[in-house]
Structure formats: C-alpha cells, structure tokens
Write a protein that holds these residues in place. Structure first.
Motif, PDB file in Angstrom:
ATOM      1  N   VAL A 186       0.858  -1.178   0.000  1.00 47.03           N
ATOM      2  CA  VAL A 186       0.000   0.000   0.000  1.00 47.03           C
ATOM      3  C   VAL A 186       0.893   1.227   0.000  1.00 47.03           C
ATOM      4  N   ILE A 187       0.629   2.162  -0.908  1.00 44.87           N
ATOM      5  CA  ILE A 187       1.444   3.374  -1.021  1.00 44.87           C
ATOM      6  C   ILE A 187       0.747   4.568  -0.375  1.00 44.87           C
ATOM      7  N   HIS A 188      -0.539   4.735  -0.642  1.00 38.69           N
ATOM      8  CA  HIS A 188      -1.289   5.891  -0.140  1.00 38.69           C
ATOM      9  C   HIS A 188      -2.493   5.392   0.661  1.00 38.69           C
ATOM     10  N   ALA A 189      -2.710   5.991   1.828  1.00 40.53           N
ATOM     11  CA  ALA A 189      -3.878   5.660   2.636  1.00 40.53           C
ATOM     12  C   ALA A 189      -4.143   6.822   3.582  1.00 40.53           C
ATOM     13  N   LEU A 190      -5.277   6.752   4.250  1.00 40.86           N
ATOM     14  CA  LEU A 190      -5.529   7.719   5.329  1.00 40.86           C
ATOM     15  C   LEU A 190      -6.425   7.091   6.365  1.00 40.86           C
ATOM     16  N   LEU A 191      -6.345   7.629   7.562  1.00 42.13           N
ATOM     17  CA  LEU A 191      -7.266   7.287   8.628  1.00 42.13           C
ATOM     18  C   LEU A 191      -8.254   8.422   8.789  1.00 42.13           C
ATOM     19  N   GLN A 192      -9.513   8.083   8.926  1.00 45.01           N
ATOM     20  CA  GLN A 192     -10.513   9.105   9.205  1.00 45.01           C
ATOM     21  C   GLN A 192     -10.322   9.627  10.632  1.00 45.01           C
ATOM     22  N   GLU A 193     -10.805  10.845  10.867  1.00 41.23           N
ATOM     23  CA  GLU A 193     -10.686  11.427  12.198  1.00 41.23           C
ATOM     24  C   GLU A 193     -11.422  10.567  13.220  1.00 41.23           C
ATOM     25  N   GLY A 194     -10.849  10.459  14.409  1.00 41.07           N
ATOM     26  CA  GLY A 194     -11.493   9.673  15.455  1.00 41.07           C
ATOM     27  C   GLY A 194     -10.480   9.095  16.415  1.00 41.07           C
ATOM     28  N   SER A 195     -10.960   8.226  17.294  1.00 35.29           N
ATOM     29  CA  SER A 195     -10.110   7.695  18.358  1.00 35.29           C
ATOM     30  C   SER A 195      -8.957   6.851  17.824  1.00 35.29           C
ATOM     31  N   LEU A 196      -9.186   6.116  16.737  1.00 35.42           N
ATOM     32  CA  LEU A 196      -8.102   5.288  16.208  1.00 35.42           C
ATOM     33  C   LEU A 196      -6.993   6.127  15.599  1.00 35.42           C
ATOM     34  N   SER A 197      -7.340   7.215  14.920  1.00 38.48           N
ATOM     35  CA  SER A 197      -6.282   8.071  14.382  1.00 38.48           C
ATOM     36  C   SER A 197      -5.517   8.754  15.509  1.00 38.48           C
ATOM     37  N   ASP A 198      -6.187   9.060  16.617  1.00 40.94           N
ATOM     38  CA  ASP A 198      -5.499   9.650  17.766  1.00 40.94           C
ATOM     39  C   ASP A 198      -4.574   8.634  18.425  1.00 40.94           C
ATOM     40  N   SER A 199      -5.022   7.392  18.548  1.00 39.13           N
ATOM     41  CA  SER A 199      -4.168   6.341  19.099  1.00 39.13           C
ATOM     42  C   SER A 199      -2.965   6.097  18.196  1.00 39.13           C
ATOM     43  N   PHE A 200      -3.214   6.121  16.885  1.00 35.17           N
ATOM     44  CA  PHE A 200      -2.107   5.947  15.954  1.00 35.17           C
ATOM     45  C   PHE A 200      -1.095   7.081  16.099  1.00 35.17           C
ATOM     46  N   ALA A 201      -1.555   8.305  16.321  1.00 33.28           N
ATOM     47  CA  ALA A 201      -0.650   9.443  16.478  1.00 33.28           C
ATOM     48  C   ALA A 201       0.329   9.214  17.611  1.00 33.28           C
ATOM     49  N   THR A 202      -0.158   8.713  18.742  1.00 32.53           N
ATOM     50  CA  THR A 202       0.712   8.449  19.887  1.00 32.53           C
ATOM     51  C   THR A 202       1.689   7.325  19.570  1.00 32.53           C
ATOM     52  N   ALA A 203       1.201   6.246  18.969  1.00 39.16           N
ATOM     53  CA  ALA A 203       2.061   5.116  18.628  1.00 39.16           C
ATOM     54  C   ALA A 203       3.116   5.513  17.600  1.00 39.16           C
ATOM     55  N   TYR A 204       2.705   6.308  16.618  1.00 33.37           N
ATOM     56  CA  TYR A 204       3.634   6.706  15.569  1.00 33.37           C
ATOM     57  C   TYR A 204       4.727   7.624  16.120  1.00 33.37           C
ATOM     58  N   LYS A 205       4.369   8.514  17.035  1.00 33.50           N
ATOM     59  CA  LYS A 205       5.366   9.392  17.624  1.00 33.50           C
ATOM     60  C   LYS A 205       6.445   8.593  18.335  1.00 33.50           C
ATOM     61  N   ARG A 206       6.036   7.560  19.054  1.00 31.44           N
ATOM     62  CA  ARG A 206       7.042   6.720  19.724  1.00 31.44           C
ATOM     63  C   ARG A 206       7.919   6.004  18.698  1.00 31.44           C
ATOM     64  N   LEU A 207       7.317   5.521  17.607  1.00 32.77           N
ATOM     65  CA  LEU A 207       8.104   4.848  16.579  1.00 32.77           C
ATOM     66  C   LEU A 207       9.180   5.770  16.019  1.00 32.77           C
ATOM     67  N   THR A 208       8.847   7.042  15.809  1.00 35.66           N
ATOM     68  CA  THR A 208       9.818   7.945  15.200  1.00 35.66           C
ATOM     69  C   THR A 208      10.929   8.361  16.158  1.00 35.66           C
ATOM     70  N   GLY A 209      10.878   7.898  17.395  1.00 36.19           N
ATOM     71  CA  GLY A 209      12.042   8.017  18.257  1.00 36.19           C
ATOM     72  C   GLY A 209      13.105   6.994  17.911  1.00 36.19           C
ATOM     73  N   PHE A 210      12.735   5.975  17.128  1.00 34.31           N
ATOM     74  CA  PHE A 210      13.649   4.883  16.786  1.00 34.31           C
ATOM     75  C   PHE A 210      13.851   4.713  15.285  1.00 34.31           C
ATOM     76  N   ARG A 211      13.010   5.356  14.506  1.00 28.28           N
ATOM     77  CA  ARG A 211      13.071   5.234  13.053  1.00 28.28           C
ATOM     78  C   ARG A 211      12.857   6.619  12.453  1.00 28.28           C
ATOM     79  N   ALA A 212      13.631   6.928  11.418  1.00 29.19           N
ATOM     80  CA  ALA A 212      13.524   8.245  10.786  1.00 29.19           C
ATOM     81  C   ALA A 212      12.111   8.503  10.296  1.00 29.19           C
ATOM     82  N   ALA A 213      11.681   9.761  10.441  1.00 31.73           N
ATOM     83  CA  ALA A 213      10.363  10.201   9.969  1.00 31.73           C
ATOM     84  C   ALA A 213      10.578  11.032   8.704  1.00 31.73           C
ATOM     85  N   PRO A 214      10.561  10.413   7.523  1.00 33.93           N
ATOM     86  CA  PRO A 214      10.937  11.127   6.301  1.00 33.93           C
ATOM     87  C   PRO A 214      10.009  12.277   5.940  1.00 33.93           C
TER      88      PRO A 214
END
Length: 224
Positions: A186-214
C-alpha cells in the motif's frame, strides 16, 4: 467555503511536546531522571534469566524500568548499565535492544491500522484518498516510505490546500502498510478522524524516536 491554508509549522517535536500530559501517569527515565508521561516512554522488564527486554505494550508482569522513547536514550541505558541499577540486580540488555523496541513499536502501528481497516475508517489508494480529501479532513495521511515523490506530493499538497497542517506518517514501508491493510503493498492511505487516528498518532510518535520520519523533509523544502 474552504478553510484557508496556513503556514505549516516544523513537525519535529520532542516526545514531551507531542504526548498527552494532563492526568496521564508519569514515569521517571532511568537514564535522564526526567519525569515524562508514560506514553512518551518505553517500559522494560527483567526476564527470569536476567535479561532486560522491551515491553512497549506495557503488559508484561513484573517490575518495570522506564526509558525515554528514543533510540539514543535506550542506547545510553545499555552503555551505562542502567538496567542493573534500576532492577538492583545484575541485568544484561538483550542483544539489539533498540532494534527490538523499534520492531515492537512498528508492530503496534501496524496493529492499529489493521483495527482501522476492520472498523471501516481507513481509505486506501491514490484516487480514493484524494476523493476523500475533497469532502472531509483526514485524521492521518499515510504515505509509504518507499513511495514516489510525485504521488505523495499530489496527496499532501491537496490536503494542505484544503485543511490546516494535515498530519502525515511516512516511516512505514509499502510492505508494512500492506501487512496492516491485508494487501501486498500500500502506497497511499488515510485514517478518518477519530479515536483510532489519535491512538495511531501516539504510537507513531514513539516509533519515530527509533526510526527516521521522512515526512519531516518531504514537504519542508529542505534538500535531502
């Protein structure tokens, strides 16, 4: 009337700036001694054979030792023998500890995206994403790290023209996004606004402490 585009701020934030605070539990980092929200840290536990292993989900039993969620601090914990001091007994770090954390955090992001797919709040595909943007704001734009510059620019700048500083995640590969969404790639996708996108935001921020955020460079005008 469409919202007016605004200047896009620098998205490079520290864990403390981008994590919930409020009444969230705080923990002290065994390296920096700084107290941070639990969501901005990684928990480690001591295995029965005396090895410090990551518990990014925070669910393993036993006493935990907490480290700020970035690769540099985890590597300092290894270098300085911080786990033995934290557990008050000789504790050897697992081999490749920071890489183990990265894998757990990537899997957490993939799992949340899979939940979004099952809940029907994920949109996949270049045309489908752009069509969705013309009618609704995204919760999170997802662009594969190995996708084409032309395609991601067309998605990003459409979203930026319509909405205020759309959040974009670019650290996951097309294979990882495919794993999340039940496809080969999958190349392009999006999450609709809501609790899952907010949870993903927190998880993704932690990931970018260990992996470059291009995405920090993709749309900034900086030369890579």
């Amino acid at each position: 009337m469409m919202p007016s585009p605004r200047n896009e701020p620098d998205q490079r934030l520290t864990a403390r700036e981008d994590m919930p605070t409020g009444d969230a539990p705080h923990r002290q980092c065994i390296v920096t001694r700084e107290s941070l929200p639990q969501e901005a840290m990684i928990r480690f536990v001591r295995s029965p054979d005396g090895i410090a292993v990551p518990d990014a989900s925070g669910k393993l039993p036993g006493r935990g030792a907490w480290v700020t969620a970035n690769r540099e601090t985890v590597e300092k914990a290894v270098e300085k023998g911080a786990f033995s001091r934290a557990f008050k007994v000789k504790t050897a770090p697992a081999d490749g500890l920071a890489d183990m954390v990265e894998t757990q955090l990537a899997n957490r992001c993939i799992g949340l995206l899979g939940m979004a797919r099952k809940a029907g709040v994920a949109i996949l595909g270049f045309d489908q994403v752009r069509n969705y943007l013309r009618g609704s704001a995204p919760g999170y734009l997802l662009e594969a790290a190995d996708g084409s510059e032309d395609g991601r620019n067309k998605v990003h700048f459409l979203a930026k023209a319509l909405y205020d500083t759309p959040r974009t995640a670019g650290a996951l590969t097309s294979a990882e996004l495919g794993m999340a969404f039940g496809r080969e790639r999958v190349i392009h996708a999006l999450l609709q606004e809501g609790s899952l996108s907010d949870s993903f935001a927190t998880a993704y921020k932690r990931l970018t402490g260990f992996r470059a955020a291009p995405e920090q460079d993709w749309f900034s005008g900086r030369i890579r």
